[in-house]
Design an enzyme around this catalytic site. Structure first.
Site, PDB file in Angstrom:
ATOM      1  CB  VAL A 221      -0.941   0.002   1.223  1.00 15.28           C
ATOM      2  CG1 VAL A 221      -1.693   1.314   1.323  1.00 15.28           C
ATOM      3  CG2 VAL A 221      -1.921  -1.165   1.130  1.00 15.28           C
ATOM      4  N   GLY A 222       1.950   1.214   0.765  1.00 11.12           N
ATOM      5  CA  GLY A 222       2.832   2.369   0.846  1.00 11.12           C
ATOM      6  C   GLY A 222       4.033   2.057   1.709  1.00 11.12           C
TER       7      GLY A 222
ATOM      8  CB  SER B 252      12.195   7.083   6.469  1.00 15.91           C
ATOM      9  OG  SER B 252      12.156   8.143   5.546  1.00 15.91           O
ATOM     10  CE1 TYR B 253      13.191   6.479  11.259  1.00 14.53           C
ATOM     11  CE2 TYR B 253      11.421   7.877  10.440  1.00 14.53           C
ATOM     12  CZ  TYR B 253      12.677   7.736  10.996  1.00 14.53           C
ATOM     13  OH  TYR B 253      13.431   8.847  11.279  1.00 14.53           O
TER      14      TYR B 253
ATOM     15  CB  VAL C 263       1.381   0.628   4.723  1.00 17.62           C
ATOM     16  CG1 VAL C 263      -0.098   0.435   5.057  1.00 17.62           C
ATOM     17  CG2 VAL C 263       1.999   1.703   5.591  1.00 17.62           C
TER      18      VAL C 263
ATOM     19  CE  LYS D 271       3.484   4.329   9.635  1.00 23.37           C
ATOM     20  NZ  LYS D 271       3.056   5.711  10.000  1.00 23.37           N
TER      21      LYS D 271
ATOM     22  CG  ASP E 141       6.171  15.174   8.709  1.00 19.06           C
ATOM     23  OD1 ASP E 141       6.360  16.197   8.023  1.00 19.06           O
ATOM     24  OD2 ASP E 141       6.435  14.029   8.307  1.00 19.06           O
TER      25      ASP E 141
END
Length: 443
Positions: free
Chosen positions: A141-142, A145-146, A149, A169, A280
């Site tokens: 899905v995505g 950096s860490y 998903v 995630k 953020d």
């Protein structure tokens, strides 16, 4: 700082409250943590959201009532929390005890571990003890950096393709687990203080589980990493601006803009009530529920949710570093004379830039930077250092509206919206004053 595009889990949001299952679920019940009474200084604050607990996907209506709980993920979580608290980036045990209002209870720090286990773990969705859950390797899905998903697949689901309606995630590696745990603590805290996140428009959190190489082959054989169980959304605001917005009529886009404004203000109000600074906020971190574009440039109503709390922190504990996106920084965050620590005011500024991007259909300063670069202006070069310096100089001009609205027709079509954004981005109106203006003049 970073300048990365979308990293949030683009997944469908269900009207949910952590960690609760509908009473109609068959033989499946989460324990809703009980708030502890306290004389803590902020105990008078009332959350803007008070709703019955929400529903989980029907995929999880499995009966586990006859089985003893398996503590596999619990053991890993306890160990990871011990490691996290030895060098806390955002949350120390003392700070968490204050946040959850445990400070006036007997031996609050001794009770803290047990308390955190109760509000973080999702035992009925423990990947380590329940083989019915998996991560389809071809359905990324995505990623950021860490974390990665992926959608969660359940063999017990009645949906097509075993789709559970939620995603995981999870940390890319064990040494990045701290960031995921910090986000879990933030989301669990927000959901504990405001039992439903539907009206506060903060992404619901369904709990935490652990996975190994048997679930995700890119992990090392000895790694066991934490993952957040989150609801599915259709897309991010970043994707909406780039791929959907141009299909809609101006009337529809203006209607959606005001909806975005109201719902993000609701999110900021909830964060400020509970002492959390996001740090953020950007279009990639605002998620959209299921959306259908209709004929004639119209679309059905949908909701926005603020997500990705990897940079979030509580006001009682100052972060040790700044991890945000440069384009969405308020000027004071990059001014050499300031402390460079995100605030409630810089969060509101970032929301203002998201609303500005909705109008321009470009990320902040992106259109101008491309125009200047292609024009071979002496003010910007081709190297990343030169481009970063150009961006910082643009931010410090403190004129975001004129530097991002490069088409004259936008000033006419969005006159009232830009006037309001000027109060946010130029006058730097406080959140409370903005809410008063919206209540009296706009909503």
């Amino acid at each position: 700082m970073n300048s990365t595009p979308p990293t949030s889990p683009v997944t469908r949001v269900s009207d949910g409250s952590f960690p609760s299952i509908s009473n109609n679920s068959k033989g499946f019940a989460y324990r809703q943590p009980q708030k502890h009474k306290s004389n803590f200084a902020y105990s008078h604050l009332v959350s803007p959201v008070e709703e019955p607990t929400a529903k989980f996907s029907e995929a999880f209506q499995t009966d586990y009532s006859s089985k003893a709980p398996v503590a596999t993920s619990e053991a890993h979580l306890k160990n990871d929390l011990d490691v996290l608290f030895t060098t806390p980036r955002f949350y120390s045990p003392e700070n968490l005890a204050l946040m959850f209002r445990l400070s006036n209870t007997v031996s609050s720090l001794e009770f803290l571990d047990e308390f955190l286990m109760g509000i973080l773990l999702a035992p009925e969705m423990d990947f380590l003890s329940n083989p019915s859950y998996s991560l389809p390797s071809n359905k990324l899905v995505g990623q950021g950096s860490y974390s990665y998903v992926y959608p969660i697949s359940s063999s017990a689901s009645s949906r097509c393709n075993n789709d559970s309606g939620v995603v995981l995630k999870f940390a890319k590696s064990q040494h990045k687990s701290k960031v995921i745990l910090q986000e879990a603590l933030t989301l669990a805290y927000l959901q504990y203080m405001s039992p439903s996140t539907n009206e506060s428009h903060i992404i619901p959190f369904y709990g935490l589980t652990y996975i190994t190489k048997s679930h995700f082959r890119r992990l090392r054989s000895n790694e066991c990493v934490p993952g957040l169980i989150l609801p599915k959304c259709e897309m991010s605001l970043y994707h909406f601006n780039t791929a959907v917005s141009h299909k809609l009529s101006l009337i529809t886009k203006r209607k959606i803009w005001w909806r975005l404004m109201k719902q993000m203000i609701d999110a900021l109000k909830s964060l400020k009530t509970n002492g959390i600074i996001h740090g953020d906020i950007k279009t990639a971190n605002i998620l959209i529920t299921e959306m259908h574009v209709l004929n004639g440039g119209h679309c059905k109503d949908f909701d926005f949710y603020l997500a990705d709390f990897t940079s979030a922190f509580h006001i009682n504990q100052t972060p040790t570093d700044l991890n945000t996106t440069v384009e969405y920084c308020a000027p004071e965050l990059i001014d050499s004379s300031s402390d460079h620590v995100p605030t409630f005011e810089s969060d509101l500024y970032a929301v203002g830039l998201c609303l500005l991007s909705f109008i321009s259909q470009h990320e902040p300063y992106n259109e101008l930077q491309a125009l200047v670069s292609h024009g071979s202006s002496p003010g910007i070069g081709s190297s990343s250092i030169q481009q970063s310096q150009w961006l910082i100089n643009a931010l410090l001009k403190k004129d975001p509206i004129n530097l991002n609205m490069l088409r004259n027709d936008l000033f006419q079509d969005w006159k009232s919206e830009l006037a309001l954004l000027s109060r946010i981005l130029v006058d730097r109106l406080p959140l409370e004053n903005l809410i008063t203006i919206l209540d009296s003049n706009y909503i």
